[in-house]
Scaffold this motif. Sequence first.
Motif, PDB file in Angstrom:
ATOM      1  N   ASP A 126      -4.062  -3.842  10.889  1.00  0.00           N
ATOM      2  CA  ASP A 126      -3.378  -2.557  11.033  1.00  0.00           C
ATOM      3  C   ASP A 126      -1.923  -2.763  11.464  1.00  0.00           C
ATOM      4  N   VAL A 127      -1.104  -1.795  11.103  1.00  0.00           N
ATOM      5  CA  VAL A 127       0.283  -1.728  11.569  1.00  0.00           C
ATOM      6  C   VAL A 127       0.417  -0.426  12.329  1.00  0.00           C
ATOM      7  N   GLN A 128       0.981  -0.480  13.530  1.00  0.00           N
ATOM      8  CA  GLN A 128       1.101   0.719  14.350  1.00  0.00           C
ATOM      9  C   GLN A 128       2.570   1.018  14.611  1.00  0.00           C
ATOM     10  N   ALA A 129       3.116   1.954  13.881  1.00  0.00           N
ATOM     11  CA  ALA A 129       4.498   2.376  14.119  1.00  0.00           C
ATOM     12  C   ALA A 129       4.570   3.893  13.995  1.00  0.00           C
ATOM     13  N   VAL A 130       3.450   4.549  14.305  1.00  0.00           N
ATOM     14  CA  VAL A 130       3.308   6.012  14.270  1.00  0.00           C
ATOM     15  C   VAL A 130       3.817   6.541  12.914  1.00  0.00           C
ATOM     16  N   CYS A 131       4.718   7.518  12.933  1.00  0.00           N
ATOM     17  CA  CYS A 131       5.115   8.147  11.665  1.00  0.00           C
ATOM     18  C   CYS A 131       5.904   7.200  10.759  1.00  0.00           C
ATOM     19  N   SER A 132       6.432   6.109  11.319  1.00  0.00           N
ATOM     20  CA  SER A 132       7.143   5.122  10.494  1.00  0.00           C
ATOM     21  C   SER A 132       6.185   4.064   9.953  1.00  0.00           C
ATOM     22  N   GLY A 133       4.900   4.213  10.209  1.00  0.00           N
ATOM     23  CA  GLY A 133       3.922   3.175   9.890  1.00  0.00           C
ATOM     24  C   GLY A 133       3.920   2.754   8.433  1.00  0.00           C
ATOM     25  N   PHE A 134       4.089   3.695   7.516  1.00  0.00           N
ATOM     26  CA  PHE A 134       4.030   3.315   6.099  1.00  0.00           C
ATOM     27  C   PHE A 134       5.231   2.441   5.729  1.00  0.00           C
ATOM     28  N   VAL A 135       6.408   2.805   6.207  1.00  0.00           N
ATOM     29  CA  VAL A 135       7.606   2.013   5.887  1.00  0.00           C
ATOM     30  C   VAL A 135       7.503   0.636   6.558  1.00  0.00           C
ATOM     31  N   TYR A 136       7.025   0.584   7.802  1.00  0.00           N
ATOM     32  CA  TYR A 136       6.786  -0.704   8.461  1.00  0.00           C
ATOM     33  C   TYR A 136       5.764  -1.528   7.650  1.00  0.00           C
ATOM     34  N   GLY A 137       4.682  -0.886   7.260  1.00  0.00           N
ATOM     35  CA  GLY A 137       3.641  -1.588   6.502  1.00  0.00           C
ATOM     36  C   GLY A 137       4.174  -2.107   5.173  1.00  0.00           C
ATOM     37  N   LEU A 138       5.006  -1.312   4.515  1.00  0.00           N
ATOM     38  CA  LEU A 138       5.578  -1.723   3.231  1.00  0.00           C
ATOM     39  C   LEU A 138       6.446  -2.966   3.413  1.00  0.00           C
ATOM     40  N   SER A 139       7.197  -2.981   4.501  1.00  0.00           N
ATOM     41  CA  SER A 139       8.058  -4.136   4.768  1.00  0.00           C
ATOM     42  C   SER A 139       7.226  -5.406   4.969  1.00  0.00           C
ATOM     43  N   VAL A 140       6.130  -5.282   5.726  1.00  0.00           N
ATOM     44  CA  VAL A 140       5.253  -6.435   5.993  1.00  0.00           C
ATOM     45  C   VAL A 140       4.596  -6.912   4.691  1.00  0.00           C
ATOM     46  N   VAL A 141       4.064  -5.961   3.933  1.00  0.00           N
ATOM     47  CA  VAL A 141       3.392  -6.318   2.671  1.00  0.00           C
ATOM     48  C   VAL A 141       4.388  -6.971   1.710  1.00  0.00           C
ATOM     49  N   ASP A 142       5.559  -6.383   1.590  1.00  0.00           N
ATOM     50  CA  ASP A 142       6.585  -6.924   0.684  1.00  0.00           C
ATOM     51  C   ASP A 142       6.932  -8.360   1.077  1.00  0.00           C
ATOM     52  N   ALA A 143       7.100  -8.590   2.378  1.00  0.00           N
ATOM     53  CA  ALA A 143       7.452  -9.941   2.831  1.00  0.00           C
ATOM     54  C   ALA A 143       6.317 -10.920   2.521  1.00  0.00           C
ATOM     55  N   MET A 144       5.079 -10.502   2.740  1.00  0.00           N
ATOM     56  CA  MET A 144       3.945 -11.410   2.486  1.00  0.00           C
ATOM     57  C   MET A 144       3.784 -11.697   0.993  1.00  0.00           C
ATOM     58  N   LEU A 145       4.003 -10.685   0.163  1.00  0.00           N
ATOM     59  CA  LEU A 145       3.888 -10.907  -1.287  1.00  0.00           C
ATOM     60  C   LEU A 145       4.986 -11.849  -1.764  1.00  0.00           C
ATOM     61  N   ARG A 146       6.204 -11.624  -1.269  1.00  0.00           N
ATOM     62  CA  ARG A 146       7.311 -12.472  -1.725  1.00  0.00           C
ATOM     63  C   ARG A 146       7.194 -13.894  -1.188  1.00  0.00           C
ATOM     64  N   ALA A 147       6.498 -14.037  -0.058  1.00  0.00           N
ATOM     65  CA  ALA A 147       6.289 -15.371   0.516  1.00  0.00           C
ATOM     66  C   ALA A 147       5.111 -16.090  -0.138  1.00  0.00           C
ATOM     67  N   GLY A 148       4.436 -15.421  -1.057  1.00  0.00           N
ATOM     68  CA  GLY A 148       3.321 -16.060  -1.754  1.00  0.00           C
ATOM     69  C   GLY A 148       2.031 -16.072  -0.951  1.00  0.00           C
ATOM     70  N   GLN A 149       1.936 -15.235   0.096  1.00  0.00           N
ATOM     71  CA  GLN A 149       0.726 -15.231   0.919  1.00  0.00           C
ATOM     72  C   GLN A 149      -0.377 -14.354   0.343  1.00  0.00           C
ATOM     73  N   ALA A 150      -0.048 -13.554  -0.647  1.00  0.00           N
ATOM     74  CA  ALA A 150      -1.025 -12.709  -1.343  1.00  0.00           C
ATOM     75  C   ALA A 150      -0.412 -12.322  -2.677  1.00  0.00           C
ATOM     76  N   THR A 151      -1.250 -11.801  -3.572  1.00  0.00           N
ATOM     77  CA  THR A 151      -0.708 -11.385  -4.876  1.00  0.00           C
ATOM     78  C   THR A 151      -0.841  -9.886  -5.116  1.00  0.00           C
ATOM     79  N   THR A 152      -1.924  -9.283  -4.587  1.00  0.00           N
ATOM     80  CA  THR A 152      -2.144  -7.849  -4.829  1.00  0.00           C
ATOM     81  C   THR A 152      -2.607  -7.202  -3.529  1.00  0.00           C
ATOM     82  N   ALA A 153      -1.810  -6.291  -3.028  1.00  0.00           N
ATOM     83  CA  ALA A 153      -2.078  -5.707  -1.706  1.00  0.00           C
ATOM     84  C   ALA A 153      -2.455  -4.238  -1.813  1.00  0.00           C
ATOM     85  N   LEU A 154      -3.265  -3.843  -0.854  1.00  0.00           N
ATOM     86  CA  LEU A 154      -3.576  -2.426  -0.684  1.00  0.00           C
ATOM     87  C   LEU A 154      -2.926  -1.999   0.627  1.00  0.00           C
TER      88      LEU A 154
END
Length: 324
Positions: free
Chosen positions: A113-141
Amino acid sequence: MFPSRPVRSVILGTGAYLPERAVGNDELALTIDTSDAWIAERTGIRQRHIAAADERTSDLAVQAARRALEAADMPVRSIDLIVCATSTPDNTFPATATALQHKLGARACPAFDVQAVCSGFVYGLSVVDAMLRAGQATTALLVGAETFSRILDWQDRGTCVLFGDGAGAVVIRAEPDQGRGVLATRLAADGSHYEQLYVDGGAGSDGRVGHLRMQGREVFRHAVGTMSNAVQETLDGVGLTTDDVDWLVPHQANRRIMDAVGRKLGLTPDRVICTVDRHANTSAASIPLALADGVGKGLIRPGQLVALTAMGGGFTWGASAIRW
Ligand code: UT7
């Protein structure tokens, strides 16, 4: 930093879920001193959805996730990263993302989980984007899911009329860079504003169940400034301007805040996706709900530039620029 890889995080599908029970402003006026006219005029909200007694945050999340997978035409087994943005988790632990993983029937993969209250989706998108670009995953939900009805003080008319329950999801895949996908994301927080928007208990560390407390006017003022600046800085960082933006998809808290952010950025209301009238403020779920609405109506189309922005408790805030 990350090794430079020629990949971008591309949103392939969006999904939304609102609990069945819709509560209109008039219904709230039966139990507290408020009116449809006050709520609609000050916020643009007409109704909110309230989760059933046996519906948990993960139940909302799983519905939105299934719809996003369907829209992306991707099987659940393709998911190798699950991130849930929420401030109303099923339990203190484990992460709601793991409950979502189990209920979806997804395979073993990182889930948190990512906890940033109302900013949570944008925070989560940043984390997912970084992990995808780093090659740690290929398809994220990535799911934003909330049951704020459980943490509202239903006697406080200054807050309880403003929030609702819901979930929105996106499927994001790492693709060879062809210009589309997440172009940039900026995040920020300033913890000195803790007392202006917080929950007075809960989360295990003090043993009490808490309620949301907010100094609405202060939050309003900060929201307009931080969200418009975040969008501007995000665009500046990738050499784009507000003239390039096709759609602004702001956190859905208050129509007046969205209009003010649009005005500051020179974006007319017809370029701002607004769904707050139908579901009130659903915190981390609000941006993916608005995205799903915009995509579903054919407003957001391939090739367009979409700017997301949010602000919430902490304070936290941020913005993303996405070539759809
Ligand atoms: O997601 C991020 C978190 N949240 C937000 O972004 C919310 C940010 N804040 C806001 O959206 C607005 O500040 C509110 C909607 C919360 C309040 O709107 P406002 O125009 O700032 O109203 P106010 O707080 O200045 O209150 C004006 C009056 C007050 O009465 P008096 O003192 O002028 O007599 C309030 O008591 O409205 C009264 N009031 C209400 N009246 C009817 C407050 N809540 C209600 C209500 N119904 N529900």
